[in-house]
Design an enzyme around this catalytic site. Structure first.
Site, PDB file in Angstrom:
ATOM      1  N   ASP A  19       0.775  -1.235   0.000  1.00  0.00           N
ATOM      2  CA  ASP A  19       0.000   0.000   0.000  1.00  0.00           C
ATOM      3  C   ASP A  19       0.808   1.287   0.000  1.00  0.00           C
ATOM      4  OD1 ASP A  19      -1.577  -2.188   0.595  1.00  0.00           O
ATOM      5  OD2 ASP A  19      -2.847  -1.123   2.003  1.00  0.00           O
TER       6      ASP A  19
ATOM      7  N   GLU B 162       1.768  -9.696  11.453  1.00  0.00           N
ATOM      8  CA  GLU B 162       1.484  -9.245  10.091  1.00  0.00           C
ATOM      9  C   GLU B 162       2.795  -8.974   9.352  1.00  0.00           C
ATOM     10  OE1 GLU B 162      -1.143  -5.680   7.969  1.00  0.00           O
ATOM     11  OE2 GLU B 162      -0.889  -5.719  10.152  1.00  0.00           O
TER      12      GLU B 162
END
Length: 450
Positions: free
Chosen positions: A186, A415
């Protein structure tokens, strides 16, 4: 030598790691698919589900099939697989942008969005055919009995046609991404230049739900987020139309295109298995491979770079995206040799740290904790490990394999992690981290039994 590499070189409890990873996948299962995280990501994500299915096949082939079936059940008529499939039981405020922002069933009607479920309108990297083939291989008899590949093939073929036709916005044959969320990385520094052209949405027009569950220092900035919202709103307001020259953000990304090529090879195998002609997929893979090298390879950088279609130039930022093409078979020897040198050289230092940073240590925007601006991610490591093996670098792949497993368990299946220390960041009990750890453990067990 880092503490992580020290840990990777000592024996760790593989069975304990397997139990922990299995627990994460069982906890994140919702009945028909998985959430990446119950807190930060409470819906179904596209490339997450592909990676999750790859690991889930070692627990339940039926669930792994259902993971992909559920995702492709939300496919649009134009072939696109949306990057989020929304769970209507989740409150709108739990995640932003929520279904009422995307308005897929109305704004996307002309592009063939389904009436239900609601989805986003953008896409993510096409790793799905590779995942479907690996799920099939886990139990070919069960796959045949349920007609799994026969049902997947037309949907996956339509997905690839969408990418190679409607998303061929640069005319080169490569896939174009039209939003920074589409490559899955992102807030990569690769997007800083293209994003500088975008006027951000006003801060009072949206609320960032991600900061309820993640540290602001680890997440994209408010300025970046405002630009993401602007681009998504503009795409939505166009009816999710894919037209050359209309997108303020238009990038050819090496990871996205490498995964398409790898999935074309898998789709050729799937075609053969269901009695279809694999030639179209084999030829497309060959053509895309040649174009990938021609368009995105930079010999002086020793890696692939992203191309900004608006300006027409390569983006001279070193991202892990440029190493992922190791997963593509048939690259020239000088390209694979240079990629391995870059992986372990001063920019990424993977042999030293045991991990693969998402952005070069030497880059001007390097940040060890902020999302895709430096931290190491497990899906990219899994892809590079697989690519190394494909080119016969088994010893180097073994080292990456060991460091991956040591870091995934020690971080609580984070993550992403600090690329030097392996300290976890982002959410914990992250589904693809657990899933890909299971896959590496299963391959380790098979290798040990031979």
């Amino acid at each position: 030598m880092t503490k992580l590499l020290d840990a990777a070189r000592t024996s760790f409890d593989g069975e304990e790691l397997r139990r922990g990873a299995s627990r994460v996948l069982l906890d994140n299962w919702t009945g028909a698919s998985s959430v990446p995280s119950h807190t930060l990501y409470p819906h179904q994500w596209s490339w997450d589900s592909a990676f999750i299915a790859i690991g889930l096949r070692h627990l339940s082939v039926r669930r792994a099939q259902l993971e992909l079936e559920t995702l492709l059940g939300a496919q649009w008529a134009d072939g696109r697989i949306p990057h989020i499939v929304f769970n209507p039981a989740v409150p709108l405020g739990a995640y932003f942008p929520s279904p009422d922002f995307w308005r897929s069933s109305t704004a996307g009607a002309a592009a063939g969005a389904p009436a239900a479920p609601e989805t986003s309108g953008i896409v993510q990297p096409p790793v799905h055919a590779l995942a479907a083939w690996l799920v099939h291989e886990a139990d070919p008899q069960e796959s045949l009995r349920r007609g799994f590949l026969a049902r997947m093939y037309p949907k996956l073929a339509a997905w690839h046609r969408y990418l190679t036709a409607q998303r061929n916005l640069g005319g080169s044959g490569l896939v174009t991404t039209v939003h920074p969320w589409e490559p899955g990385m992102d807030n990569s520094p690769c997007w800083d230049g293209p994003l500088a052209r975008i006027s951000p949405a006003a801060p009072d027009t949206f609320r960032r739900a991600d900061l309820d569950h993640g540290a602001a220092a680890d997440r994209p900035t408010d300025l970046d987020y405002g630009r993401y919202v602007r681009l998504a709103a503009d795409y939505r307001d166009s009816g999710y139309a894919d037209e050359p020259g209309r997108h303020a953000f238009a990038v050819e990304d090496p990871c996205v295109n490498a995964l398409l090529i790898a999935s074309e090879h898998s789709l050729a195998r799937i075609a053969t298995a269901v009695g279809a002609d694999p030639a179209v997929h084999e030829e497309r893979a060959r053509r895309l491979t040649a174009t990938l090298v021609l368009r995105l390879w930079h010999p002086a950088y020793g890696m692939f770079l992203c191309r900004d279609l608006v300006e027409g130039d390569l983006i001279t930022e070193r991202s892990v995206s440029g190493l992922i093409p190791l997963i593509v078979p048939g690259l020239p020897d000088e390209v694979t040799s240079a990629l391995r040198t870059t992986l372990d050289g001063p920019h990424f230092r993977a042999a030293e740290t045991g991990l693969v940073a998402s952005y070069a240590f030497t880059g001007p925007s390097f940040d060890r904790t902020r999302y895709w601006r430096g931290p190491a991610w497990f899906n990219t490591a899994w892809l590079i490990e697989r690519g190394l093996r494909g080119y016969g670098a088994d010893k180097r792949a073994d080292q990456l394999h060991s460091a991956f497993l040591a870091s995934s368990g020690a971080s609580g299946f984070a993550e992403y992690v600090d690329p030097v220390t392996g300290e976890g960041h982002g959410t914990r009990d992250f589904a693809w981290t657990a899933a890909l750890a299971l896959d590496l453990l299963a391959r380790q067990t098979r290798a040990g039994s031979r």
